[in-house]
Design an enzyme around this catalytic site. Structure first.
Site, PDB file in Angstrom:
ATOM      1  N   ASP A  69      33.099  32.424 -10.410  1.00 53.87           N
ATOM      2  CA  ASP A  69      31.899  33.014 -10.994  1.00 53.87           C
ATOM      3  C   ASP A  69      30.723  32.088 -10.742  1.00 53.87           C
ATOM      4  O   ASP A  69      30.895  30.878 -10.609  1.00 53.87           O
ATOM      5  CB  ASP A  69      32.073  33.235 -12.510  1.00 53.87           C
ATOM      6  CG  ASP A  69      30.966  34.133 -13.044  1.00 53.87           C
ATOM      7  OD1 ASP A  69      31.006  35.337 -12.747  1.00 53.87           O
ATOM      8  OD2 ASP A  69      30.046  33.638 -13.715  1.00 53.87           O
TER       9      ASP A  69
HETATM   10  N1  LIG Z   1      26.020  36.338   1.011  1.00 54.64           N
HETATM   11  C1  LIG Z   1      25.542  35.632  -0.059  1.00 54.64           C
HETATM   12  N2  LIG Z   1      25.948  35.984  -1.314  1.00 54.64           N
HETATM   13  C2  LIG Z   1      25.445  35.250  -2.323  1.00 54.64           C
HETATM   14  C3  LIG Z   1      24.520  34.204  -2.155  1.00 54.64           C
HETATM   15  N3  LIG Z   1      24.223  33.706  -3.396  1.00 54.64           N
HETATM   16  C4  LIG Z   1      24.941  34.409  -4.288  1.00 54.64           C
HETATM   17  N4  LIG Z   1      25.687  35.333  -3.640  1.00 54.64           N
HETATM   18  C5  LIG Z   1      26.616  36.317  -4.222  1.00 54.64           C
HETATM   19  C6  LIG Z   1      28.042  35.827  -4.207  1.00 54.64           C
HETATM   20  C7  LIG Z   1      28.652  36.633  -5.320  1.00 54.64           C
HETATM   21  O1  LIG Z   1      29.097  37.883  -4.811  1.00 54.64           O
HETATM   22  C8  LIG Z   1      27.496  36.856  -6.278  1.00 54.64           C
HETATM   23  C9  LIG Z   1      27.650  35.982  -7.510  1.00 54.64           C
HETATM   24  O2  LIG Z   1      27.897  36.810  -8.594  1.00 54.64           O
HETATM   25  P1  LIG Z   1      29.309  36.793  -9.365  1.00 54.64           P
HETATM   26  O3  LIG Z   1      29.854  35.415  -9.434  1.00 54.64           O
HETATM   27  O4  LIG Z   1      29.100  37.564 -10.614  1.00 54.64           O
HETATM   28  O5  LIG Z   1      30.309  37.570  -8.394  1.00 54.64           O
HETATM   29  P2  LIG Z   1      30.392  39.118  -8.069  1.00 54.64           P
HETATM   30  O6  LIG Z   1      30.205  39.945  -9.289  1.00 54.64           O
HETATM   31  O7  LIG Z   1      29.509  39.416  -6.908  1.00 54.64           O
HETATM   32  O8  LIG Z   1      31.872  39.259  -7.517  1.00 54.64           O
HETATM   33  P3  LIG Z   1      33.260  38.993  -8.303  1.00 54.64           P
HETATM   34  O9  LIG Z   1      32.926  38.772  -9.751  1.00 54.64           O
HETATM   35  O10 LIG Z   1      33.867  37.799  -7.635  1.00 54.64           O
HETATM   36  O11 LIG Z   1      34.024  40.272  -8.057  1.00 54.64           O
HETATM   37  O12 LIG Z   1      26.303  36.482  -5.596  1.00 54.64           O
HETATM   38  C10 LIG Z   1      24.112  33.875  -0.832  1.00 54.64           C
HETATM   39  O13 LIG Z   1      23.292  32.969  -0.593  1.00 54.64           O
HETATM   40  N5  LIG Z   1      24.657  34.606   0.183  1.00 54.64           N
END
Ligand SMILES: Nc1nc2c(ncn2[C@H]2C[C@H](O)[C@@H](COP(=O)(O)OP(=O)(O)OP(=O)(O)O)O2)c(=O)[nH]1
Length: 193
Positions: A69
């Site tokens: 996270d």
């Molecule tokens: N491609 C890319 N993604 C980024 C960058 N900075 C942050 N992110 C994305 C990665 C993660 O998908 C998201 C962080 O949000 P979270 O930790 O809540 O994860 P998310 O809900 O997307 O996926 P998950 O909880 O692992 O199913 O932001 C960046 O510089 N490049």
């Protein structure tokens, strides 16, 4: 062969794990991401990484499960993924011309209840840009699904004046830490198949 699951819906996290070359599969954590408002950003990402890993491990008790996270912290405020372009504009308005931290917690749970975790912080300084340049960046839609509303490996690197820490951490997984946890858990690499 060990069964490794990435407890994530993130394409950025999948891309990073793909680069590592270990066989793995993904499952959505499907957890409530609410945490106490009293938690610091670091406490929140640590707790949520474990919550995600444990939720998937409960459904796959024989597997190794990696959860993660991420939150942005700037001037004592925490930022997550923007809901829409307006929220992304507001987030970038806080980050441009300033320095912010991005924290990522990771948690690896094993079939015997083994528990390894890590937390990495990267510190980023962004250039100040004109409102018109900000709108042009928003037009690229890199803000979608990204904590902090930018992609450090995309066009967003044109906003970056300074980066201290693991660049992969900014993208979603601090791979130096992920490798350390996997090695601590006894994973071997470069297996011939
Ligand atoms: N491609 C890319 N993604 C980024 C960058 N900075 C942050 N992110 C994305 C990665 C993660 O998908 C998201 C962080 O949000 P979270 O930790 O809540 O994860 P998310 O809900 O997307 O996926 P998950 O909880 O692992 O199913 O932001 C960046 O510089 N490049």
């Amino acid at each position: 062969m060990r069964d490794l699951i990435l407890a994530s819906t993130s394409s950025a996290r999948r891309a990073l794990m793909d680069g590592l070359g270990l066989p793995y599969r993904t499952q959505s954590p499907g957890v409530d991401e609410q945490v106490s408002p009293l938690h610091s950003a670091k406490e929140a990402v640590r707790e949520l990484a474990e919550r995600k890993a444990r939720a998937v491990h409960a459904r796959n008790p024989e597997a190794w499960v990696l959860g993660a996270d991420q939150l942005v912290e700037v001037n004592g405020q925490t930022l997550t993924k923007p809901e829409d372009r307006g929220a992304a504009r507001a987030q970038l308005g806080k980050l441009l011309g300033h320095t912010h931290d991005i924290h990522t917690g990771v948690c690896l749970i094993g079939p015997g209840g083994q528990h390894f975790e890590g937390l990495e912080t990267a510190r980023l300084t962004f250039h100040a840009v004109t409102p018109d340049e900000l709108e042009r960046y928003l037009d690229l839609n890199e803000w979608e699904g990204c904590c902090g509303s930018y992609r450090v490996e995309g066009a967003g690197q044109a906003l970056l004046a300074r980066l201290e820490g693991d660049r992969s951490n900014v993208q979603g997984l601090p791979m130096v830490t992920v490798v350390r946890l996997l090695r601590q858990a006894g994973f071997s690499f470069f297996e011939r198949r």
